[in-house]
Design a protein around this motif. Structure first.
Motif, PDB file in Angstrom:
ATOM      1  N   PHE A  37     -55.037 -17.670  -7.579  1.00  0.00           N
ATOM      2  CA  PHE A  37     -54.757 -16.984  -8.841  1.00  0.00           C
ATOM      3  C   PHE A  37     -53.376 -16.343  -8.768  1.00  0.00           C
ATOM      4  CE2 PHE A  37     -55.597 -13.206  -6.451  1.00  0.00           C
ATOM      5  CZ  PHE A  37     -54.997 -12.157  -7.146  1.00  0.00           C
ATOM      6  N   ILE A  38     -52.870 -16.014  -9.924  1.00  0.00           N
ATOM      7  CA  ILE A  38     -51.644 -15.223  -9.980  1.00  0.00           C
ATOM      8  C   ILE A  38     -51.663 -14.372 -11.238  1.00  0.00           C
ATOM      9  CG2 ILE A  38     -50.297 -17.036 -11.134  1.00  0.00           C
ATOM     10  CD1 ILE A  38     -47.861 -15.971  -9.489  1.00  0.00           C
ATOM     11  N   LEU A  39     -51.255 -13.132 -11.096  1.00  0.00           N
ATOM     12  CA  LEU A  39     -51.037 -12.230 -12.213  1.00  0.00           C
ATOM     13  C   LEU A  39     -49.578 -11.792 -12.190  1.00  0.00           C
ATOM     14  CD1 LEU A  39     -54.148  -9.871 -11.880  1.00  0.00           C
ATOM     15  CD2 LEU A  39     -53.764 -11.533 -13.704  1.00  0.00           C
ATOM     16  N   LEU A  40     -48.950 -11.790 -13.337  1.00  0.00           N
ATOM     17  CA  LEU A  40     -47.618 -11.214 -13.492  1.00  0.00           C
ATOM     18  C   LEU A  40     -47.754 -10.067 -14.487  1.00  0.00           C
ATOM     19  CD1 LEU A  40     -45.292 -14.352 -13.702  1.00  0.00           C
ATOM     20  CD2 LEU A  40     -45.903 -12.979 -11.698  1.00  0.00           C
ATOM     21  N   LEU A  41     -47.503  -8.872 -13.993  1.00  0.00           N
ATOM     22  CA  LEU A  41     -47.774  -7.663 -14.764  1.00  0.00           C
ATOM     23  C   LEU A  41     -46.506  -6.845 -14.972  1.00  0.00           C
ATOM     24  CD1 LEU A  41     -51.001  -6.553 -12.849  1.00  0.00           C
ATOM     25  CD2 LEU A  41     -50.905  -7.785 -15.026  1.00  0.00           C
ATOM     26  N   GLU A  42     -46.573  -6.013 -15.993  1.00  0.00           N
ATOM     27  CA  GLU A  42     -45.512  -5.052 -16.290  1.00  0.00           C
ATOM     28  C   GLU A  42     -45.232  -4.187 -15.056  1.00  0.00           C
ATOM     29  OE1 GLU A  42     -45.129  -1.287 -19.450  1.00  0.00           O
ATOM     30  OE2 GLU A  42     -47.020  -2.385 -19.199  1.00  0.00           O
ATOM     31  N   ASP A  43     -43.970  -3.968 -14.779  1.00  0.00           N
ATOM     32  CA  ASP A  43     -43.567  -3.131 -13.650  1.00  0.00           C
ATOM     33  C   ASP A  43     -43.543  -1.675 -14.102  1.00  0.00           C
ATOM     34  OD1 ASP A  43     -42.481  -1.920 -11.448  1.00  0.00           O
ATOM     35  OD2 ASP A  43     -40.640  -3.109 -11.400  1.00  0.00           O
TER      36      ASP A  43
END
Length: 362
Positions: free
Chosen positions: A118-124
């Protein structure tokens, strides 16, 4: 799908961000990654991505937080088996925008059902205030956290949506696995952290051992709601510039359906110092309960709430053994965080009549 930070390339990232940035038509020209949160997050790999584009864009994120499976094979295998990686992806895909709790903006949430990657790209959110859990949660922050938690729980109390979110397991899912595995987990916990286990905590664990599954069954009975499952200070940011939504909660891998007071017991028992919890636990519980009623919950007495809170604390014994007996603690910060959790949970449990609660189990 990238399996590690170094596998996130400009080409892959351009394609992954395309649905979010369709109107921009930007191309990623460079991406650099740096591991972060070492010793704070045990269950996955985290990194900050610094991103460059072929043109200026106000909406294209200059930095992102990437979350991937743990590089520690035993941890990765255990959490894949428990389904927690898929769970967090489904949460961001289906739930995050529907609840009255602020979460990081999600740019990418992807799960591969074959590889279980899986991969999540989230707000920093790294510029926000992030208190140190080992130091302990300040009382004012704790008050905000319990009020916000009650709004979440109240908004989905016995909701039909819980049945639609079939990826979010009931509290007793896997209870027999927990029960059969607990003695081994507890043995490893004692081996990993021998000086942190008090005699009183050890006695409580001995009482809990034959009843691990029954305690989980007790916490799965209606009324139920969506529980965060890992509601602790290390999974929170505080936005002191936003009076409307100052608390941001992340790390939704442990989300489950069960009795609401578990999240509260875990937060108060694990995130506050022993001294602050002893001094303020009663008032913070009262604040949570009043906020729950204000959120529209009915037919849930204070007595039932207190009983649920006690069973939630008993359930924390098996959770503490799961974490401390299986996950990776390869640096001093991680070890101190776990030692603090053990000692704080043990002290909170010392005020619970464990014998009475266990005797009243079905």
């Amino acid at each position: 799908m990238p399996a590690a930070l170094e596998e996130i390339t400009p080409s892959w990232l351009t394609g992954a961000l395309a649905p979010q940035l369709a109107s921009e038509s930007v191309t990623v020209t460079n991406v650099e990654s740096d591991p972060i949160a070492l010793g704070v997050g045990f269950a996955g790999g985290l990194g900050r991505l610094s991103v460059e584009y072929d043109r200026d864009s106000e909406s294209a994120p200059k930095t992102l937080i990437a979350k991937l499976p743990s590089a520690h094979a035993p941890t990765r295998n255990l959490l894949t088996t428990l389904g927690v990686y898929e769970r967090e992806v489904r949460f961001y895909q289906s739930v995050a925008s529907e609840i009255p709790m602020r979460t990081p903006k999600c740019f990418v949430a992807s799960f591969d059902s074959e590889s279980k990657g899986f991969i999540l790209l989230l707000e920093d959110l790294g510029a926000m205030r992030s208190p140190d859990q080992t130091v302990g949660c300040a009382v004012d922050d704790a008050k905000l956290a319990v009020e916000t938690l009650a709004k979440l729980h109240g908004s989905i109390w016995n909701s039909p949506l819980l049945g639609e979110w079939n990826w979010a397991p009931n509290w007793d899912a896997g209870a027999e696995v927990f029960a059969s595995s607990f003695p081994g987990w507890w043995a490893r916990l004692q081996q990993n952290f021998p000086s942190a286990i008090s005699d009183e905590f050890r006695k409580t664990a001995e009482m809990v051992t034959p009843h691990v599954a029954s305690i989980k069954s007790r916490l799965s009975r209606r009324p139920v709601t969506l529980c965060h499952g890992d509601y602790r200070l290390a999974n929170m940011f505080f936005d002191d510039t936003d009076k409307a939504s100052p608390l941001v909660v992340f790390d939704w891998q442990a989300v489950r359906v069960g009795r609401a007071p578990y999240d509260l017991a875990y937060f108060l028992g694990g995130s506050m110092t022993v001294e602050d919890r002893r001094a303020h636990e009663r008032q913070l519980k009262a604040t949570y309960y009043a906020s729950l009623i204000q959120a529209g919950v009915t037919n849930y007495s204070e007595h039932e709430f207190e009983e649920d809170y006690g069973y939630a604390l008993l359930d924390l014994v098996s959770f503490t053994a799961l974490v401390g007996g299986n996950l990776s603690f390869d640096n001093e910060q991680a070890q101190n965080l776990m030692i603090g959790l053990i000692s704080r949970v043990a002290d909170t449990l010392s005020y619970v009549d464990a014998e009475r609660l266990i005797a009243n189990l079905p």
